[in-house]
Motif scaffolding. Structure first.
Motif, PDB file in Angstrom:
ATOM      1  N   THR A  43       0.854  -1.182   0.000  1.00  0.00           N
ATOM      2  CA  THR A  43       0.000   0.000   0.000  1.00  0.00           C
ATOM      3  C   THR A  43       0.894   1.237   0.000  1.00  0.00           C
ATOM      4  O   THR A  43       2.113   1.140   0.127  1.00  0.00           O
ATOM      5  CB  THR A  43      -0.893   0.033   1.254  1.00  0.00           C
ATOM      6  N   ILE A  44       0.268   2.395  -0.101  1.00  0.00           N
ATOM      7  CA  ILE A  44       1.036   3.652  -0.082  1.00  0.00           C
ATOM      8  C   ILE A  44       1.802   3.794   1.243  1.00  0.00           C
ATOM      9  O   ILE A  44       2.963   4.179   1.262  1.00  0.00           O
ATOM     10  CB  ILE A  44       0.123   4.883  -0.369  1.00  0.00           C
ATOM     11  N   TYR A  61       6.106  11.424  -6.690  1.00  0.00           N
ATOM     12  CA  TYR A  61       6.780  10.510  -7.614  1.00  0.00           C
ATOM     13  C   TYR A  61       5.782   9.905  -8.594  1.00  0.00           C
ATOM     14  O   TYR A  61       6.071   9.774  -9.782  1.00  0.00           O
ATOM     15  CB  TYR A  61       7.474   9.379  -6.855  1.00  0.00           C
ATOM     16  N   VAL A  62       4.609   9.511  -8.084  1.00  0.00           N
ATOM     17  CA  VAL A  62       3.584   8.897  -8.944  1.00  0.00           C
ATOM     18  C   VAL A  62       3.100   9.899  -9.981  1.00  0.00           C
ATOM     19  O   VAL A  62       2.997   9.590 -11.164  1.00  0.00           O
ATOM     20  CB  VAL A  62       2.410   8.359  -8.094  1.00  0.00           C
ATOM     21  N   SER A  63       2.808  11.133  -9.541  1.00  0.00           N
ATOM     22  CA  SER A  63       2.271  12.132 -10.476  1.00  0.00           C
ATOM     23  C   SER A  63       3.289  12.508 -11.554  1.00  0.00           C
ATOM     24  O   SER A  63       2.915  12.853 -12.668  1.00  0.00           O
ATOM     25  CB  SER A  63       1.804  13.378  -9.724  1.00  0.00           C
ATOM     26  N   LYS A  64       4.567  12.406 -11.236  1.00  0.00           N
ATOM     27  CA  LYS A  64       5.619  12.719 -12.207  1.00  0.00           C
ATOM     28  C   LYS A  64       6.035  11.497 -13.022  1.00  0.00           C
ATOM     29  O   LYS A  64       6.876  11.598 -13.912  1.00  0.00           O
ATOM     30  CB  LYS A  64       6.842  13.287 -11.480  1.00  0.00           C
ATOM     31  N   GLY A  65       5.470  10.336 -12.705  1.00  0.00           N
ATOM     32  CA  GLY A  65       5.815   9.118 -13.429  1.00  0.00           C
ATOM     33  C   GLY A  65       7.195   8.593 -13.108  1.00  0.00           C
ATOM     34  O   GLY A  65       7.801   7.885 -13.915  1.00  0.00           O
ATOM     35  N   ILE A  66       7.693   8.915 -11.935  1.00  0.00           N
ATOM     36  CA  ILE A  66       9.057   8.532 -11.560  1.00  0.00           C
ATOM     37  C   ILE A  66       9.122   7.106 -11.014  1.00  0.00           C
ATOM     38  O   ILE A  66      10.092   6.404 -11.229  1.00  0.00           O
ATOM     39  CB  ILE A  66       9.617   9.518 -10.505  1.00  0.00           C
ATOM     40  N   ILE A  67       8.083   6.668 -10.318  1.00  0.00           N
ATOM     41  CA  ILE A  67       8.118   5.400  -9.607  1.00  0.00           C
ATOM     42  C   ILE A  67       7.094   4.425 -10.195  1.00  0.00           C
ATOM     43  O   ILE A  67       5.990   4.834 -10.539  1.00  0.00           O
ATOM     44  CB  ILE A  67       7.864   5.639  -8.094  1.00  0.00           C
ATOM     45  N   PRO A  68       7.460   3.139 -10.324  1.00  0.00           N
ATOM     46  CA  PRO A  68       6.496   2.169 -10.864  1.00  0.00           C
ATOM     47  C   PRO A  68       5.346   1.949  -9.874  1.00  0.00           C
ATOM     48  O   PRO A  68       5.583   1.818  -8.670  1.00  0.00           O
ATOM     49  CB  PRO A  68       7.327   0.889 -11.033  1.00  0.00           C
ATOM     50  N   ASN A  69       4.126   1.936 -10.391  1.00  0.00           N
ATOM     51  CA  ASN A  69       2.964   1.769  -9.517  1.00  0.00           C
ATOM     52  C   ASN A  69       1.816   1.163 -10.299  1.00  0.00           C
ATOM     53  O   ASN A  69       1.847   1.104 -11.521  1.00  0.00           O
ATOM     54  CB  ASN A  69       2.554   3.111  -8.906  1.00  0.00           C
ATOM     55  N   HIS A  70       0.809   0.736  -9.553  1.00  0.00           N
ATOM     56  CA  HIS A  70      -0.400   0.165 -10.140  1.00  0.00           C
ATOM     57  C   HIS A  70      -1.586   0.819  -9.448  1.00  0.00           C
ATOM     58  O   HIS A  70      -1.589   0.988  -8.230  1.00  0.00           O
ATOM     59  CB  HIS A  70      -0.451  -1.349  -9.918  1.00  0.00           C
ATOM     60  N   LYS A  71      -2.574   1.194 -10.229  1.00  0.00           N
ATOM     61  CA  LYS A  71      -3.760   1.823  -9.666  1.00  0.00           C
ATOM     62  C   LYS A  71      -4.959   0.930  -9.941  1.00  0.00           C
ATOM     63  O   LYS A  71      -5.181   0.514 -11.070  1.00  0.00           O
ATOM     64  CB  LYS A  71      -3.973   3.204 -10.280  1.00  0.00           C
ATOM     65  N   ARG A  72      -5.712   0.631  -8.889  1.00  0.00           N
ATOM     66  CA  ARG A  72      -6.885  -0.216  -9.023  1.00  0.00           C
ATOM     67  C   ARG A  72      -7.984   0.348  -8.127  1.00  0.00           C
ATOM     68  O   ARG A  72      -7.769   0.569  -6.941  1.00  0.00           O
ATOM     69  CB  ARG A  72      -6.533  -1.646  -8.592  1.00  0.00           C
ATOM     70  N   ALA A  73      -9.127   0.622  -8.719  1.00  0.00           N
ATOM     71  CA  ALA A  73     -10.286   1.139  -7.980  1.00  0.00           C
ATOM     72  C   ALA A  73      -9.911   2.389  -7.178  1.00  0.00           C
ATOM     73  O   ALA A  73     -10.321   2.554  -6.036  1.00  0.00           O
ATOM     74  CB  ALA A  73     -10.869   0.060  -7.072  1.00  0.00           C
ATOM     75  N   ARG A  75      -7.105   3.202  -5.882  1.00  0.00           N
ATOM     76  CA  ARG A  75      -6.075   3.001  -4.859  1.00  0.00           C
ATOM     77  C   ARG A  75      -4.748   2.681  -5.521  1.00  0.00           C
ATOM     78  O   ARG A  75      -4.695   2.013  -6.556  1.00  0.00           O
ATOM     79  CB  ARG A  75      -6.470   1.866  -3.927  1.00  0.00           C
ATOM     80  N   LEU A  76      -3.679   3.139  -4.910  1.00  0.00           N
ATOM     81  CA  LEU A  76      -2.338   2.887  -5.426  1.00  0.00           C
ATOM     82  C   LEU A  76      -1.731   1.665  -4.753  1.00  0.00           C
ATOM     83  O   LEU A  76      -1.855   1.490  -3.532  1.00  0.00           O
ATOM     84  CB  LEU A  76      -1.429   4.082  -5.141  1.00  0.00           C
ATOM     85  N   TYR A  77      -1.068   0.843  -5.558  1.00  0.00           N
ATOM     86  CA  TYR A  77      -0.325  -0.293  -5.044  1.00  0.00           C
ATOM     87  C   TYR A  77       1.040  -0.292  -5.703  1.00  0.00           C
ATOM     88  O   TYR A  77       1.215   0.196  -6.827  1.00  0.00           O
ATOM     89  CB  TYR A  77      -1.046  -1.612  -5.373  1.00  0.00           C
ATOM     90  N   PHE A  78       2.011  -0.857  -5.007  1.00  0.00           N
ATOM     91  CA  PHE A  78       3.378  -0.901  -5.494  1.00  0.00           C
ATOM     92  C   PHE A  78       3.901  -2.323  -5.354  1.00  0.00           C
ATOM     93  O   PHE A  78       3.759  -2.935  -4.295  1.00  0.00           O
ATOM     94  CB  PHE A  78       4.270   0.055  -4.690  1.00  0.00           C
ATOM     95  N   SER A  79       4.496  -2.854  -6.420  1.00  0.00           N
ATOM     96  CA  SER A  79       5.101  -4.178  -6.386  1.00  0.00           C
ATOM     97  C   SER A  79       6.461  -4.059  -5.700  1.00  0.00           C
ATOM     98  O   SER A  79       7.298  -3.251  -6.110  1.00  0.00           O
ATOM     99  CB  SER A  79       5.280  -4.692  -7.816  1.00  0.00           C
ATOM    100  N   LYS A  80       6.659  -4.880  -4.679  1.00  0.00           N
ATOM    101  CA  LYS A  80       7.926  -4.820  -3.954  1.00  0.00           C
ATOM    102  C   LYS A  80       9.094  -5.147  -4.882  1.00  0.00           C
ATOM    103  O   LYS A  80      10.128  -4.478  -4.840  1.00  0.00           O
ATOM    104  CB  LYS A  80       7.900  -5.769  -2.755  1.00  0.00           C
ATOM    105  N   ASN A  81       8.908  -6.149  -5.758  1.00  0.00           N
ATOM    106  CA  ASN A  81       9.975  -6.498  -6.705  1.00  0.00           C
ATOM    107  C   ASN A  81      10.276  -5.351  -7.665  1.00  0.00           C
ATOM    108  O   ASN A  81      11.429  -5.071  -7.972  1.00  0.00           O
ATOM    109  CB  ASN A  81       9.618  -7.760  -7.484  1.00  0.00           C
ATOM    110  N   GLU A  82       9.227  -4.679  -8.157  1.00  0.00           N
ATOM    111  CA  GLU A  82       9.438  -3.548  -9.064  1.00  0.00           C
ATOM    112  C   GLU A  82      10.149  -2.405  -8.343  1.00  0.00           C
ATOM    113  O   GLU A  82      10.993  -1.720  -8.926  1.00  0.00           O
ATOM    114  CB  GLU A  82       8.111  -3.064  -9.639  1.00  0.00           C
TER     115      GLU A  82
END
Length: 114
Positions: A43-44, A61-73, A75-82
């Motif tokens: 989670t965030i 970072y998300v708004s600037k496209g700097i960090i890999p993320n996933h948005k669902r419904a 909500r923001l989620y981040f892959s630990k491996n990514e």
């Protein structure tokens, strides 16, 4: 667990309990699906703690496209491996931002204020 009769007076409490149970189920599903894939979705708040940054910094970072993320419904989620791969690769985009800032400063009218 003993079933209780739900009436108008007990409805808010019943909805609250139902909400908590759905939250727990969702958390278990996300955790299980991530473990099966050899990854974990964060989670965030968890990502902020993992990266040792403020949540506001993550949103930036998300708004600037700097960090890999996933948005669902919504909500923001981040892959630990990514995130680990992103850290290992270095944040090259930050240097681009710095370059752009220097371009803007050099184009400013009125010269330098050093």
């Amino acid at each position: 667990m003993k079933e209780q009769e739900i009436n108008f007076d007990s409805l808010p409490k019943a909805v609250g309990l139902l909400f908590e149970e759905v939250k727990q189920i969702k958390s278990l599903i996300l955790e299980t699906s991530s473990k099966e894939a050899g990854d974990r979705l964060l989670t965030i708040q968890e990502t902020a703690e993992f990266l040792h940054v403020q949540k506001q910094t993550l949103y930036s970072y998300v708004s600037k496209g700097i960090i890999p993320n996933h948005k669902r419904a919504g909500r923001l989620y981040f892959s630990k491996n990514e995130l680990i791969d992103w850290i290992k690769s270095g944040n090259k985009r930050a240097f681009d931002v710095e370059k752009e800032a220097q371009k803007i400063i050099s184009k400013r009218k009125g010269g330098s204020h050093e």
